[in-house]
Design a protein around this motif. Structure first.
Motif, PDB file in Angstrom:
ATOM      1  N   PHE B  23      44.932  23.619  36.957  1.00 28.17           N
ATOM      2  CA  PHE B  23      46.189  23.000  36.537  1.00 28.17           C
ATOM      3  C   PHE B  23      46.744  23.685  35.292  1.00 28.17           C
ATOM      4  O   PHE B  23      47.929  24.020  35.219  1.00 28.17           O
ATOM      5  N   LEU B  24      45.872  23.918  34.302  1.00 26.83           N
ATOM      6  CA  LEU B  24      46.341  24.525  33.054  1.00 26.83           C
ATOM      7  C   LEU B  24      46.785  25.974  33.268  1.00 26.83           C
ATOM      8  O   LEU B  24      47.756  26.423  32.648  1.00 26.83           O
ATOM      9  N   THR B  25      46.103  26.683  34.160  1.00 28.56           N
ATOM     10  CA  THR B  25      46.529  28.047  34.480  1.00 28.56           C
ATOM     11  C   THR B  25      47.907  28.014  35.130  1.00 28.56           C
ATOM     12  O   THR B  25      48.775  28.832  34.818  1.00 28.56           O
ATOM     13  N   VAL B  27      50.215  25.751  34.634  1.00 33.31           N
ATOM     14  CA  VAL B  27      51.176  25.473  33.561  1.00 33.31           C
ATOM     15  C   VAL B  27      51.511  26.754  32.810  1.00 33.31           C
ATOM     16  O   VAL B  27      52.675  27.083  32.564  1.00 33.31           O
ATOM     17  N   LEU B  28      50.455  27.493  32.467  1.00 31.58           N
ATOM     18  CA  LEU B  28      50.629  28.742  31.726  1.00 31.58           C
ATOM     19  C   LEU B  28      51.563  29.696  32.472  1.00 31.58           C
ATOM     20  O   LEU B  28      52.505  30.241  31.898  1.00 31.58           O
ATOM     21  N   VAL B  31      55.322  28.521  32.769  1.00 34.35           N
ATOM     22  CA  VAL B  31      56.116  28.716  31.556  1.00 34.35           C
ATOM     23  C   VAL B  31      56.376  30.194  31.321  1.00 34.35           C
ATOM     24  O   VAL B  31      57.480  30.609  30.970  1.00 34.35           O
ATOM     25  N   LEU B  32      55.360  31.005  31.551  1.00 30.10           N
ATOM     26  CA  LEU B  32      55.431  32.411  31.173  1.00 30.10           C
ATOM     27  C   LEU B  32      56.282  33.264  32.112  1.00 30.10           C
ATOM     28  O   LEU B  32      57.062  34.099  31.667  1.00 30.10           O
ATOM     29  N   LEU B  33      56.134  33.052  33.441  1.00 32.84           N
ATOM     30  CA  LEU B  33      56.745  33.987  34.387  1.00 32.84           C
ATOM     31  C   LEU B  33      58.273  34.073  34.299  1.00 32.84           C
ATOM     32  O   LEU B  33      58.801  35.180  34.302  1.00 32.84           O
ATOM     33  N   PRO B  34      58.988  32.954  34.222  1.00 33.61           N
ATOM     34  CA  PRO B  34      60.449  33.094  34.146  1.00 33.61           C
ATOM     35  C   PRO B  34      60.883  33.900  32.918  1.00 33.61           C
ATOM     36  O   PRO B  34      61.866  34.643  32.974  1.00 33.61           O
ATOM     37  N   LEU B  35      60.121  33.769  31.829  1.00 31.91           N
ATOM     38  CA  LEU B  35      60.454  34.526  30.622  1.00 31.91           C
ATOM     39  C   LEU B  35      60.149  36.013  30.821  1.00 31.91           C
ATOM     40  O   LEU B  35      60.939  36.882  30.445  1.00 31.91           O
ATOM     41  N   TYR B  37      60.123  37.590  33.583  1.00 33.99           N
ATOM     42  CA  TYR B  37      61.110  38.141  34.502  1.00 33.99           C
ATOM     43  C   TYR B  37      62.363  38.586  33.746  1.00 33.99           C
ATOM     44  O   TYR B  37      62.938  39.652  34.017  1.00 33.99           O
ATOM     45  N   ILE B  38      62.777  37.767  32.759  1.00 32.18           N
ATOM     46  CA  ILE B  38      63.983  38.110  32.008  1.00 32.18           C
ATOM     47  C   ILE B  38      63.750  39.342  31.141  1.00 32.18           C
ATOM     48  O   ILE B  38      64.587  40.253  31.084  1.00 32.18           O
TER      49      ILE B  38
END
Lengths: 321, 299
Positions: B23-25, B27-28, B31-35, B37-38
């Protein structure tokens, strides 16, 4: 006030009011500098908080820029009636409450779940990374946040839209579909605020009496039983307080993010009371009408806060006052 | 604590922990991937981005987007304006907050209950948007730099936090002793209160500064002149309203190239605009966490 007095200055026990008043005056004079210090911030409160409160009266007047607030004539509840009878009244109410309640339903438990999960993990690099990364979006501005949403949802280009496409969802302009607006708003909020919201619960969990865990261990409790019987009960006081505050703000749905997420295609579900107030009031210059809507909104909020606080006090003994 | 006994963990507990880590992975990554990608898109060629080839790594690396951002005069002036509003605004915020919170924390301050009620009322009632706007208008602050600083010169919530801090860290005996020694209240604030309150001053400064840097609402309603716009308004115009004038793009000759660059500019702009805060943030994270904790003492 007088009770406090007696405790600190036994000399003024003399039951003479005049003496007491003299003593108070002496103390005030002695600490005149504190009054000087507080003068400036109090003037701020009066000018930018209390004068606007008095300005509410324009909701009951026909405000006219030339005549000013005082010169304009009273019209009673005319603008309130106008708002209640406007064809879109129920639509805006429905949108406002719909987004708020949906947001609360998803956004309220999310940080609790994250805090409970983090509490199970040993302190170390992994836990620190999850915390660091999950708090970060809180610091992104609303403008950037909405841009991130738009960019990620751009058909064929954005990462999220491509992922949905891989899952077999038809490739469409997500931001232009009215029925998706609420979900995009709420889940992006969860993305941005869950980590930061978890901090307060993590602190509460860190304060749990270790003896309770010892006792649970002796009783042979599994991790899940420990969470249900020790962790969750210890989070109830703080979560009740936060729930009251959230419910009291149901109608105060933030203007900033919704306004930026609006486009002509999604207005049917994205127009809420705060954005409507801005549009008719400042863009359309109907000051009185718009102020009346604002007053209506504040009254509902206040009533909600009082009622929810009352219920919470009866049911759980946790309340704001 | 309980988790030191991992040797004896039952199968059920082990399965549960696997789920927790999963679950925590999740969450990580979420949060991280869309950023990520940008960031990757901002370094990729416009063609690669538009055709959907960019996932987690830059495709056909280029810095054109960043060049376009730095060549843009609006963004530069927005950046400087935001810097001004943040520095001056935060300074005024912190000074006023201490000026209100400290007297309210003093038991010997006669009439503090009245001032406290005055403060709490503003948390429950508010005039709403229109009267707020009219006050600023009547004061002739519309479309001036002061409109970005004075109306939000104080946050009631921060006052409550600071007051709680003063009450718990500066004992009454201290101010009474100073009083007996003939130290004036103002001198006491400067030589005792402020040096003892560095943690709360740091937290407050950070909270206010992030607030100023990220704010756009007051600018939206109070400012009309583009040369006063803070960065967030410039960003809104570019990123959300898509109003990029010809001067924004270096080679405005070809429409197609312009369109591609326009899209690319968005990604690099997001990176540049949120970069400073996100880079500084890990270093000051503990102060923010502390701020939330002190705030929760009240609740």
């Amino acid at each position: 006030m007088s009770k406090l007095h007696h405790e600190m200055h036994p000399v003024s026990l003399l039951p003479m009011q005049a003496a007491r008043r003299k003593e108070a005056l002496r103390k005030m004079l002695r600490h005149w500098q504190l009054y000087l210090v507080i003068l400036l911030p109090i003037s701020y409160l009066i000018i930018f908080k209390y004068v606007p409160m008095a300005g509410i009266m324009i909701a009951f007047k026909d405000y006219n820029v030339v005549k000013g607030i005082w010169g304009s004539s009273w019209v009673g509840l005319k603008y309130f009636h106008q708002f209640f009878e406007s064809p879109n009244f129920w639509l805006y109410m429905k949108n406002t409450l719909g987004i708020s309640l949906y947001g609360l339903l998803v956004g309220f438990p999310a940080p609790i779940i994250l805090a409970l999960a983090l509490n199970e993990v040993r302190n170390g690099l992994f836990k620190k990374s999850v915390q660091l990364v999950s708090y970060a979006p809180y610091f992104i501005s609303t403008v950037i946040m909405v841009s991130i949403i738009v960019v990620n949802l751009t058909p064929n280009v954005g990462m999220v839209s491509k992922l949905f496409q891989m899952l077999g969802v038809e490739n469409t302009n997500f931001m232009g579909i009215p029925s998706l607006f609420k979900s995009i708003y709420v889940w992006s909020d969860v993305w941005q605020h869950t980590g930061y919201g978890a901090i307060i619960y993590i602190a509460a969990l860190a304060g749990v009496n270790p003896e309770l865990y010892e006792a649970a261990k002796v009783d042979g409790a599994s991790r899940i039983q420990k969470i249900i019987n020790v962790d969750i009960p210890s989070l109830i006081p703080v979560s009740v307080i936060l729930l009251i505050l959230n419910l009291g703000n149901l109608m105060k749905l933030g203007f900033e993010k919704i306004y930026l997420m609006q486009n002509p295609l999604n207005l049917a579900t994205s127009e809420v009371i705060s954005t409507y107030v801005y549009k008719v009031g400042l863009l359309g210059s109907s000051f009185s009408f718009s102020a009346a809507i604002g007053v209506f909104n504040s009254v509902i909020n206040l009533v909600l806060l009082v009622v929810v606080n009352f219920i919470a006090r009866k049911l759980s003994n946790n309340s704001l006052w | 604590m309980a988790r030191t006994v991992s040797i004896r963990e039952s199968g059920g507990d082990r399965l549960f922990m696997v789920l927790v880590y999963a679950f925590l992975t999740f969450v990580l990554l979420v949060v991280l991937l869309p950023l990520l990608y940008i960031v990757s898109s901002s370094f990729s060629s416009p063609q690669a981005v538009v055709s959907g080839k960019v996932w987690l790594f830059p495709v056909q690396f280029t810095l054109d987007g960043y060049k376009a951002v730095f060549n843009n005069p609006q963004i530069g002036s927005g950046f400087l304006n935001s810097l001004f509003y943040t520095v001056v605004g935060t300074l005024i915020n912190v000074v006023l907050t201490v000026m209100l919170a400290y007297p309210l924390a003093r038991k010997t301050f006669h009439g503090r209950n009245i001032f406290m009620v005055l403060l709490v009322i503003t948390m429950m009632f508010e005039g709403g948007l229109i009267p707020y706007y009219l006050v600023v208008k009547e004061l002739n602050l519309l479309d001036t730099r002061w409109a970005m600083i004075l109306p939000g010169a104080l946050a009631v919530f921060q006052v409550i936090i600071a007051r709680t801090f003063f009450q718990s860290t500066i004992p009454d005996e201290l101010s009474e002793a100073a009083d007996l020694d003939g130290c004036s209240d103002i001198r006491f604030i400067f030589s005792i209160v402020l040096p003892l309150s560095k943690p709360i001053l740091a937290v407050m400064t950070l909270m206010y500064a992030v607030g100023h840097w990220n704010a756009y609402f007051d600018a939206l309603i109070f400012l009309r002149s583009p040369d006063l716009f803070p960065l967030q308004i410039v960003l809104r115009n570019v990123l959300i309203l898509n109003t990029i004038d010809a001067s924004m793009v270096a080679n405005a000759n070809q429409m197609l190239a312009q369109q591609g660059l326009k899209d690319l500019l968005k990604y690099s702009l997001i990176v540049i605009a949120s970069g400073p805060v996100l880079i500084i943030y890990p270093f000051v994270q503990k102060y923010f966490v502390k701020g939330v904790m002190i705030g929760s003492l009240k609740g």
